[in-house]
Design a protein around this motif. Structure first.
Motif, mmCIF file in Angstrom:
data_model
loop_
_atom_site.group_PDB
_atom_site.id
_atom_site.type_symbol
_atom_site.label_atom_id
_atom_site.label_comp_id
_atom_site.label_asym_id
_atom_site.label_seq_id
_atom_site.Cartn_x
_atom_site.Cartn_y
_atom_site.Cartn_z
ATOM 1 N N ASP A 62 0.777 -1.113 -0.098
ATOM 2 C CA ASP A 62 0.089 0.160 -0.098
ATOM 3 C C ASP A 62 0.838 1.103 -0.093
ATOM 4 O O ASP A 62 2.150 1.046 -0.011
ATOM 5 C CB ASP A 62 -0.962 0.013 1.200
ATOM 6 C CG ASP A 62 -0.196 -0.008 2.510
ATOM 7 O OD1 ASP A 62 0.955 0.091 2.519
ATOM 8 O OD2 ASP A 62 -0.757 -0.124 3.743
ATOM 9 N N PRO A 63 0.424 2.401 0.205
ATOM 10 C CA PRO A 63 1.287 3.671 -0.096
ATOM 11 C C PRO A 63 2.313 3.449 0.914
ATOM 12 O O PRO A 63 3.534 4.068 0.881
ATOM 13 C CB PRO A 63 0.186 4.847 0.186
ATOM 14 C CG PRO A 63 -0.919 4.292 -0.567
ATOM 15 C CD PRO A 63 -1.113 2.848 -0.187
ATOM 16 N N ALA A 120 -2.568 -6.506 -5.251
ATOM 17 C CA ALA A 120 -1.844 -5.609 -6.363
ATOM 18 C C ALA A 120 -1.346 -4.583 -5.661
ATOM 19 O O ALA A 120 -1.789 -3.955 -4.592
ATOM 20 C CB ALA A 120 -2.984 -5.250 -7.468
ATOM 21 N N PRO A 121 -0.280 -4.084 -5.991
ATOM 22 C CA PRO A 121 0.306 -2.862 -5.510
ATOM 23 C C PRO A 121 -0.677 -1.680 -5.394
ATOM 24 O O PRO A 121 -1.462 -1.504 -6.188
ATOM 25 C CB PRO A 121 1.341 -2.352 -6.417
ATOM 26 C CG PRO A 121 1.988 -3.663 -7.001
ATOM 27 C CD PRO A 121 0.444 -4.499 -7.012
ATOM 28 N N GLY A 122 -0.631 -0.854 -4.168
ATOM 29 C CA GLY A 122 -1.527 0.313 -4.076
ATOM 30 C C GLY A 122 -2.562 0.011 -3.015
ATOM 31 O O GLY A 122 -3.196 1.059 -2.265
ATOM 32 N N GLY A 123 -2.809 -1.325 -2.693
ATOM 33 C CA GLY A 123 -3.970 -1.621 -1.606
ATOM 34 C C GLY A 123 -5.053 -1.053 -1.695
ATOM 35 O O GLY A 123 -5.643 -0.742 -2.921
ATOM 36 N N SER A 145 -5.478 10.524 -8.068
ATOM 37 C CA SER A 145 -6.426 9.187 -7.953
ATOM 38 C C SER A 145 -5.339 8.463 -7.438
ATOM 39 O O SER A 145 -4.283 8.401 -7.443
ATOM 40 C CB SER A 145 -6.515 8.975 -9.321
ATOM 41 O OG SER A 145 -5.574 8.631 -10.124
ATOM 42 N N GLY A 146 -6.218 7.432 -6.636
ATOM 43 C CA GLY A 146 -5.459 6.176 -6.059
ATOM 44 C C GLY A 146 -4.447 5.490 -7.147
ATOM 45 O O GLY A 146 -3.293 5.067 -6.631
ATOM 46 N N ASP A 147 -4.977 5.187 -8.233
ATOM 47 C CA ASP A 147 -4.200 4.427 -9.395
ATOM 48 C C ASP A 147 -2.799 5.182 -9.629
ATOM 49 O O ASP A 147 -1.994 4.766 -9.778
ATOM 50 C CB ASP A 147 -4.976 4.215 -10.582
ATOM 51 C CG ASP A 147 -4.589 3.661 -11.515
ATOM 52 O OD1 ASP A 147 -4.188 2.471 -11.400
ATOM 53 O OD2 ASP A 147 -4.364 4.032 -12.566
ATOM 54 N N ALA A 176 3.258 -3.412 6.873
ATOM 55 C CA ALA A 176 2.387 -2.465 6.171
ATOM 56 C C ALA A 176 1.180 -2.982 5.523
ATOM 57 O O ALA A 176 1.028 -3.006 4.425
ATOM 58 C CB ALA A 176 2.957 -1.397 5.239
ATOM 59 N N CYS A 177 0.536 -3.874 6.399
ATOM 60 C CA CYS A 177 -0.715 -4.889 5.946
ATOM 61 C C CYS A 177 -1.807 -4.346 5.296
ATOM 62 O O CYS A 177 -2.639 -4.686 4.562
ATOM 63 C CB CYS A 177 -0.767 -5.904 6.855
ATOM 64 S SG CYS A 177 0.561 -6.643 7.835
ATOM 65 N N GLY A 178 -2.192 -2.994 5.776
ATOM 66 C CA GLY A 178 -3.264 -2.099 5.450
ATOM 67 C C GLY A 178 -4.636 -2.780 5.974
ATOM 68 O O GLY A 178 -4.593 -3.389 7.082
ATOM 69 N N VAL A 179 -5.619 -2.838 5.073
ATOM 70 C CA VAL A 179 -7.039 -3.464 5.597
ATOM 71 C C VAL A 179 -7.412 -4.160 4.359
ATOM 72 O O VAL A 179 -7.245 -3.692 3.175
ATOM 73 C CB VAL A 179 -7.724 -2.092 6.174
ATOM 74 C CG1 VAL A 179 -8.111 -1.222 5.111
ATOM 75 C CG2 VAL A 179 -8.959 -2.878 6.651
ATOM 76 N N ALA A 180 -8.298 -5.261 4.673
ATOM 77 C CA ALA A 180 -9.104 -5.934 3.595
ATOM 78 C C ALA A 180 -10.407 -5.860 4.142
ATOM 79 O O ALA A 180 -10.930 -6.553 5.071
ATOM 80 C CB ALA A 180 -8.678 -7.405 3.522
ATOM 81 N N TRP A 181 -11.425 -5.182 3.400
ATOM 82 C CA TRP A 181 -12.595 -4.957 3.774
ATOM 83 C C TRP A 181 -13.396 -6.080 3.610
ATOM 84 O O TRP A 181 -13.347 -6.778 2.627
ATOM 85 C CB TRP A 181 -13.442 -3.499 3.175
ATOM 86 C CG TRP A 181 -12.615 -2.464 3.268
ATOM 87 C CD1 TRP A 181 -11.801 -1.825 2.385
ATOM 88 C CD2 TRP A 181 -12.840 -1.612 4.410
ATOM 89 N NE1 TRP A 181 -11.245 -0.387 2.888
ATOM 90 C CE2 TRP A 181 -11.912 -0.404 3.967
ATOM 91 C CE3 TRP A 181 -13.314 -1.548 5.754
ATOM 92 C CZ2 TRP A 181 -11.653 0.477 5.058
ATOM 93 C CZ3 TRP A 181 -13.414 -0.685 6.730
ATOM 94 C CH2 TRP A 181 -12.484 0.428 6.176
ATOM 95 N N ARG A 182 -14.663 -6.466 4.425
ATOM 96 C CA ARG A 182 -15.476 -7.506 4.211
ATOM 97 C C ARG A 182 -16.443 -7.016 2.984
ATOM 98 O O ARG A 182 -16.765 -5.992 3.174
ATOM 99 C CB ARG A 182 -16.353 -7.568 5.518
ATOM 100 C CG ARG A 182 -17.357 -8.978 5.240
ATOM 101 C CD ARG A 182 -18.100 -9.027 6.768
ATOM 102 N NE ARG A 182 -18.583 -7.967 7.110
ATOM 103 C CZ ARG A 182 -20.070 -7.727 6.754
ATOM 104 N NH1 ARG A 182 -20.768 -8.791 6.306
ATOM 105 N NH2 ARG A 182 -20.918 -6.666 7.221
#
Length: 208
Positions: free
Chosen positions: A24-25, A48-51, A70-72, A121-127
């Protein structure tokens, strides 16, 4: 697919100065700093890179982008910078175990990487809701979290849709899908309860 895009799925070595979990960033920023200091660096990302940030249509609060980005675009720039400085980016690989005592990172498939430093830097995975049309509408009406500043825009949109539909003598198309999403999420949230009540009152008024 990853290999066709020039992204590695296999590590180039067994030992690294820095192993970063998550692209992620935050993870990519860590890779840029570590690689720029000459540290042998690898980033491991299971998707994928970016999270989640990579899927955002607009990010307004990231340093260095006064007009937003933009996030991309943010993810693409960070990925290019990290790779240019020598960091390896490993995608579509999952970590099964981390041995903190020996600093060994175990990957799916049995590979083991040794690291002097491990950065999470695991970030988050939404349900994800198991409802029809979710993947198609994610980010185009279905959001994981909306800022309070979005409330005025969404209210105006619902009001406009409501007026347009009633003038045309038909039931607003958005009510059914929103009710199904609300039902899928459940009644535990005050916000969801409010949505249910709002739609119930609105449909009652339309039927009168």
């Amino acid at each position: 697919m990853a290999e066709l895009l020039g992204l590695a799925t296999e590590a180039g070595a067994a030992e690294y100065d820095v192993v970063i979990v998550g692209a992620d960033p935050a993870g990519l920023a860590a890779a840029v700093h570590a690689a720029s200091e000459g540290r042998r660096t690898i980033v491991i990302e299971r998707e994928a890179p970016g999270g989640q940030a990579g899927a955002s249509s607009r990010i307004e609060n990231y340093l260095g982008f006064p007009s937003g980005v933009s996030g991309d675009e943010l993810a693409s720039r960070a990925l290019q910078q990290a790779r240019r400085l020598g960091a390896e980016i490993l995608v579509t690989r999952s970590i099964t175990r981390i041995d903190a005592a020996t600093r060994h990172v175990h990957l799916d498939g049995g590979d083991v990487l040794r690291a002097r430093t491990i950065i999470l830097a695991c970030g988050v995975a939404w349900r994800r809701l198991s409802i029809a049309g979710f993947d198609r509408l994610a980010g185009k009406g279905i959001s994981y979290g909306a800022a309070r500043s979005e409330a005025r825009t969404r209210t105006a949109w619902m009001s406009t849709s409501w007026v347009r539909a009633t003038r045309q003598g038909r039931r607003p198309w958005a009510f059914g899908p929103v009710k199904r999403v609300a039902a899928a999420v459940g009644e535990s949230s005050m916000a969801i309860a409010f949505v249910h009540q709002y739609l119930k009152d609105a449909e009652t008024q339309l039927d009168q």
